[in-house]
Design an enzyme around this catalytic site. Structure first.
Site, short mmCIF file in Angstrom:
data_model
loop_
_atom_site.label_atom_id
_atom_site.label_comp_id
_atom_site.label_asym_id
_atom_site.label_seq_id
_atom_site.Cartn_x
_atom_site.Cartn_y
_atom_site.Cartn_z
N LYS A 174 76.20 4.11 41.79
CA LYS A 174 74.83 4.36 41.92
C LYS A 174 74.38 5.43 40.75
O LYS A 174 74.94 6.49 40.66
CB LYS A 174 74.67 4.66 43.27
CG LYS A 174 73.20 4.71 43.86
CD LYS A 174 73.15 5.24 45.18
CE LYS A 174 71.93 5.34 45.92
NZ LYS A 174 71.85 5.56 47.18
N SER B 166 68.54 3.01 49.75
CA SER B 166 68.40 3.17 48.41
C SER B 166 69.52 2.80 47.49
O SER B 166 69.49 2.57 46.15
CB SER B 166 68.53 4.72 47.93
OG SER B 166 69.21 5.46 48.43
N SER C 250 71.10 4.48 53.68
CA SER C 250 71.11 3.71 52.29
C SER C 250 72.36 3.33 51.91
O SER C 250 72.60 2.56 51.02
CB SER C 250 70.85 5.16 51.13
OG SER C 250 69.43 5.27 51.27
#
Length: 428
Positions: A75, A145, A169
């Site tokens: 990420k 996210s 997330s």
């Protein structure tokens, strides 16, 4: 079957037996990305030459770690020594920190191939959304996210990927994209080198396509008690079916998924018992919001002072305390969290796991709405491990999952429960 179609666990067996190389698996993943990335947009940075070079180095190694030869996506708010970390912020485009985040360093040390950086909501928090689309329907959100991480694993671009969770997330995008995910006990995976939002909440998690994939990463991070198997059959499990304090917000498809998962487990011989949480839990969602916004004030102060004009209004609002969070509120939220953690842990070993919704419903349309984290945020504040399991499809044909939850530091037992119940719950 092409190598990119293999689960991480299946690929790991072939890699160890010499029937597959890290380079061949990496090239296959890159071919899948070349085919699909223009549509899914899961990646913020990808260097195929670097990825292949890294895979060749792994193939030269005589030491096989827990993640030997397995490509993994990272990420883009987690630092990587040889790739930029932009946080999806205009402030940090092209930033290279020059060192790996702790979780990336562990993954490399255990033989993983760092394939590239996956797109994220800005600072894994708010502001700009990822460009990523849901691979099941590109008109819909993959969730956030950890948008790119969930979508990349769901679409076969990479067998494993790191996400993070401060609210929902990691688990919510897994439900939206129809993959497995683990949010471990808070603090068991070092968050050094990942952009901080809330020190009380931030947790490194990961995605895979079956429980055995999740366990490989857990082994790399030496989670507690992995050497102590649960030693139960499915029929001996007692599962608490928990609607939780936010059940009134669940869409019909999420309600149906929870009930269906419970019915499937009962039909397979497990004991499923309705679980009503104590009264104190009625305030836990608000407590998480207070902690999130209260701690978020300091998390973005540096950018507020040094790059105010380029900082999204969402973060300027946080620094300026738009929510009016007081010190007394924050202390009260900490106290309620501590009380509820003890109350929840006390439910075990009466239960082997708690079964509860993973998301409000199907993935919403568009990129801006990444989904309501209300069915995740309380568990994040409680610091407990959660595993997302695909379950069914909603009215628009999109995945709808559930999650199982265990007590703090019950990660190993929860992984064992997941291995037993996954094929029953995920019966599609």
């Amino acid at each position: 079957m092409e190598p990119w179609q293999l689960t991480a666990a299946a690929a790991a067996v072939k890699l160890r037996e010499g029937r597959l190389t890290a380079e061949a698996l990496t090239r296959s993943c890159l071919e899948r990305i070349a085919e699909r990335e223009a549509v899914v947009k899961a990646w913020s940075f990808l260097d195929p030459v670097l990825a292949i070079s890294s895979a060749r180095e792994v193939d030269k190694s005589s030491v096989m770690g827990a993640l030997h030869g397995l490509p993994i996506g990272v990420k883009d708010m987690i630092d990587t020594a040889d790739m930029p970390t932009t946080y999806n912020s205009p402030i940090y485009q092209g930033l290279r920190q020059g060192r790996d985040a702790a979780c990336v360093g562990v993954a490399r040390g255990e033989g993983a191939v760092i394939l590239g950086k996956t797109d994220t909501v800005e600072f894994a928090a708010a502001g700009r959304r990822a460009l990523t689309r849901n691979p099941h329907d590109t008109a819909r959100s993959p969730g956030g996210s950890s948008s790119g991480s969930a979508a990349a694993v769901a679409d076969g671009m990479v067998p494993l990927a790191f996400g993070t969770q401060t609210g929902g997330s990691t688990i919510r995008p897994a439900s939206f994209c129809g993959v497995y995910a683990m949010k471990p006990t808070h603090g068991v995976v070092n968050t050094e080198g990942a952009k901080r939002y809330s020190h009380t909440l931030d947790t490194i998690g990961w995605y895979g396509r079956e429980p055995a994939d999740l366990r490989l990463v857990a082994e790399a991070f030496r989670l507690f008690d992995l050497d102590r198997p649960l030693e139960k059959e499915l029929q001996a499990l007692r599962i608490g079916l928990c609607r939780g304090p936010n059940w009134h917000l669940a869409a019909a498809e999420s309600r149906e998924a929870l009930m269906l998962a419970g019915q499937r487990l009962e039909a397979a011989g497990a004991v499923v018992e309705e679980l009503a949480l104590p009264q104190a839990f009625e305030g836990i969602t608000e407590a998480q919001r207070v902690v999130l916004l209260g701690e978020g004030r300091g998390a973005f102060l540096q950018e507020y002072v040094a790059a105010h004009a380029r900082l999204h209004a969402d973060f300027r609002d946080r620094v300026e305390n738009f929510a009016g969070i007081s010190g007394a509120q924050l202390a009260g939220a900490y106290n309620l969290a501590a009380e509820c953690r003890k109350l929840f842990d006390a439910l075990f070993p009466r239960f082997d796991a708690v079964l509860t919704p993973a998301a409000v419903g199907e993935a919403p349309l568009g990129r801006q709405d990444t989904g309501n984290p209300v069915f995740n945020s309380m568990w994040t504040l409680l610091h407990v491990p959660c595993i997302a399991i695909p379950c069914t499809r909603g009215p628009h044909g999109m995945p709808v999952g559930v999650q199982i939850v265990g007590p703090r530091f019950g990660d190993a037992a929860l992984l064992d429960v997941a291995a037993l119940v996954a094929s029953v719950i995920d019966a599609a």
